[in-house]
Write a protein that holds these residues in place. Sequence first.
Motif, PDB file in Angstrom:
ATOM      1  N   ILE A   1     -34.082  37.449  65.781  1.00  0.00           N
ATOM      2  CA  ILE A   1     -32.975  36.638  65.285  1.00  0.00           C
ATOM      3  C   ILE A   1     -32.060  36.335  66.467  1.00  0.00           C
ATOM      4  O   ILE A   1     -31.668  37.248  67.209  1.00  0.00           O
ATOM      5  CB  ILE A   1     -32.180  37.383  64.198  1.00  0.00           C
ATOM      6  CG1 ILE A   1     -33.105  37.788  63.046  1.00  0.00           C
ATOM      7  CG2 ILE A   1     -31.028  36.538  63.693  1.00  0.00           C
ATOM      8  CD1 ILE A   1     -32.474  38.788  62.092  1.00  0.00           C
ATOM      9  N   ILE A   2     -31.714  35.081  66.635  1.00  0.00           N
ATOM     10  CA  ILE A   2     -30.820  34.676  67.724  1.00  0.00           C
ATOM     11  C   ILE A   2     -29.515  34.221  67.113  1.00  0.00           C
ATOM     12  O   ILE A   2     -29.452  33.200  66.422  1.00  0.00           O
ATOM     13  CB  ILE A   2     -31.454  33.557  68.566  1.00  0.00           C
ATOM     14  CG1 ILE A   2     -32.839  33.988  69.072  1.00  0.00           C
ATOM     15  CG2 ILE A   2     -30.550  33.200  69.747  1.00  0.00           C
ATOM     16  CD1 ILE A   2     -33.629  32.874  69.733  1.00  0.00           C
ATOM     17  N   GLY A   3     -28.471  35.001  67.341  1.00  0.00           N
ATOM     18  CA  GLY A   3     -27.163  34.719  66.762  1.00  0.00           C
ATOM     19  C   GLY A   3     -26.775  35.750  65.726  1.00  0.00           C
ATOM     20  O   GLY A   3     -27.558  36.050  64.823  1.00  0.00           O
ATOM     21  N   ALA A  11     -24.926  33.974  59.203  1.00  0.00           N
ATOM     22  CA  ALA A  11     -26.336  33.674  58.913  1.00  0.00           C
ATOM     23  C   ALA A  11     -27.255  34.706  59.550  1.00  0.00           C
ATOM     24  O   ALA A  11     -28.142  35.266  58.890  1.00  0.00           O
ATOM     25  CB  ALA A  11     -26.696  32.271  59.399  1.00  0.00           C
ATOM     26  N   GLY A  12     -27.067  34.966  60.838  1.00  0.00           N
ATOM     27  CA  GLY A  12     -27.932  35.910  61.525  1.00  0.00           C
ATOM     28  C   GLY A  12     -27.857  37.308  60.961  1.00  0.00           C
ATOM     29  O   GLY A  12     -28.880  37.994  60.815  1.00  0.00           O
ATOM     30  N   LEU A  13     -26.659  37.761  60.618  1.00  0.00           N
ATOM     31  CA  LEU A  13     -26.499  39.111  60.094  1.00  0.00           C
ATOM     32  C   LEU A  13     -27.044  39.235  58.672  1.00  0.00           C
ATOM     33  O   LEU A  13     -27.605  40.269  58.305  1.00  0.00           O
ATOM     34  CB  LEU A  13     -25.024  39.520  60.143  1.00  0.00           C
ATOM     35  CG  LEU A  13     -24.474  39.760  61.553  1.00  0.00           C
ATOM     36  CD1 LEU A  13     -22.962  39.940  61.523  1.00  0.00           C
ATOM     37  CD2 LEU A  13     -25.137  40.976  62.197  1.00  0.00           C
ATOM     38  N   THR A  14     -26.883  38.183  57.872  1.00  0.00           N
ATOM     39  CA  THR A  14     -27.485  38.209  56.536  1.00  0.00           C
ATOM     40  C   THR A  14     -29.002  38.320  56.639  1.00  0.00           C
ATOM     41  O   THR A  14     -29.639  39.119  55.935  1.00  0.00           O
ATOM     42  CB  THR A  14     -27.114  36.938  55.748  1.00  0.00           C
ATOM     43  OG1 THR A  14     -25.698  36.902  55.563  1.00  0.00           O
ATOM     44  CG2 THR A  14     -27.794  36.916  54.382  1.00  0.00           C
ATOM     45  N   ALA A  15     -29.590  37.528  57.538  1.00  0.00           N
ATOM     46  CA  ALA A  15     -31.041  37.587  57.734  1.00  0.00           C
ATOM     47  C   ALA A  15     -31.464  38.966  58.218  1.00  0.00           C
ATOM     48  O   ALA A  15     -32.505  39.494  57.796  1.00  0.00           O
ATOM     49  CB  ALA A  15     -31.472  36.519  58.735  1.00  0.00           C
ATOM     50  N   ALA A  16     -30.665  39.575  59.092  1.00  0.00           N
ATOM     51  CA  ALA A  16     -30.994  40.910  59.611  1.00  0.00           C
ATOM     52  C   ALA A  16     -31.013  41.939  58.481  1.00  0.00           C
ATOM     53  O   ALA A  16     -31.889  42.809  58.431  1.00  0.00           O
ATOM     54  CB  ALA A  16     -29.989  41.316  60.682  1.00  0.00           C
ATOM     55  N   ILE A  17     -30.055  41.850  57.563  1.00  0.00           N
ATOM     56  CA  ILE A  17     -30.019  42.769  56.422  1.00  0.00           C
ATOM     57  C   ILE A  17     -31.274  42.611  55.571  1.00  0.00           C
ATOM     58  O   ILE A  17     -31.948  43.585  55.215  1.00  0.00           O
ATOM     59  CB  ILE A  17     -28.749  42.527  55.579  1.00  0.00           C
ATOM     60  CG1 ILE A  17     -27.499  42.926  56.370  1.00  0.00           C
ATOM     61  CG2 ILE A  17     -28.818  43.299  54.259  1.00  0.00           C
ATOM     62  CD1 ILE A  17     -26.189  42.452  55.744  1.00  0.00           C
TER      63      ILE A  17
END
Length: 301
Positions: free
Chosen positions: A6-8, A12-18
């Motif tokens: 994930i870049i950023g 958005a990036g943190l939601t995707a990371a979760i």
Amino acid sequence: MDDCIIIGAGPAGLTAAIYLARFHLKIRLFDCGSSRAALIPRTHNHAGYPGGIKGTELLRLMLKQAEEFGAVREAAEVTEIRPTGDDFEVHVGARVFTTRSVLLATGVVNIRPEMDHAVHDEALARGLIRYCPICDGYEVTDKRVGVIGTGDHGMKEALFLRGYTRDVTLIAPGAHHELDDTCLAKLEDAGIGHLDGPCSPMRIEGGRMVVTTASGDLAFDSVYPALGSTIRSKLAVAAGARATTEGCLEVDDHQRTSIPGLFAAGDVVKGLDQISHAMGEAGVAATTIRNLLDERRPLRR
């Protein structure tokens, strides 16, 4: 090899990371530390936070939640994304990481008015400069508002803010050469004044923002720069992904770019530049990534 990079590390990036960490996928999260959300003094639009929440605090809580499931954020700038068959190489300076998929959540950067950086940051923190009428137009209800901009974009932002206050003035960062007869008619009908700049330098004076116009200095309760933004899509575009003429990445309903395995979510994609929208796109992207990887090789523990 990682399952996803994930870049950023904005909303958005943190939601995707979760999501991806909870799918038991191996992920990396790279972030150069310039999320636009960090500049929000206090958002009142984000559901679940009566009284609002600071942008930096929201990001802190989201990162903490991602870390609870094993996600790790590294402060580093990605310099290249290179497709290699079904996989990718992600370059971070001299380091190269291989991954089965990539999610770009790099957002945009607001174009700031020409002014002293320290004055700008103080004004932003105090709500004297604001960048998002959708987010905080409510906060300028019945106040005196200046909009820095011209042409169709400046006119539309001034008209949007007219829904909150009768006292709106559109000021060009120079001269209003781009205001055609249609724009002028709409401004006149709404009772919005328009003045030539130069706008710069702007200064804080007595709890208000003072803007230099061709007719003299004017003081406003809040000023909205409507100067556009720079979309941070160059990594994906350089890799071959399609983008609009403005630079927004083109994606389908599942956040897939034109390059298989490369996804994008948030403000870097054409759409509503809102935290809630970015988070929703990230959830869709993360779930699609999980299902794509499972199709290629079943994800079993």
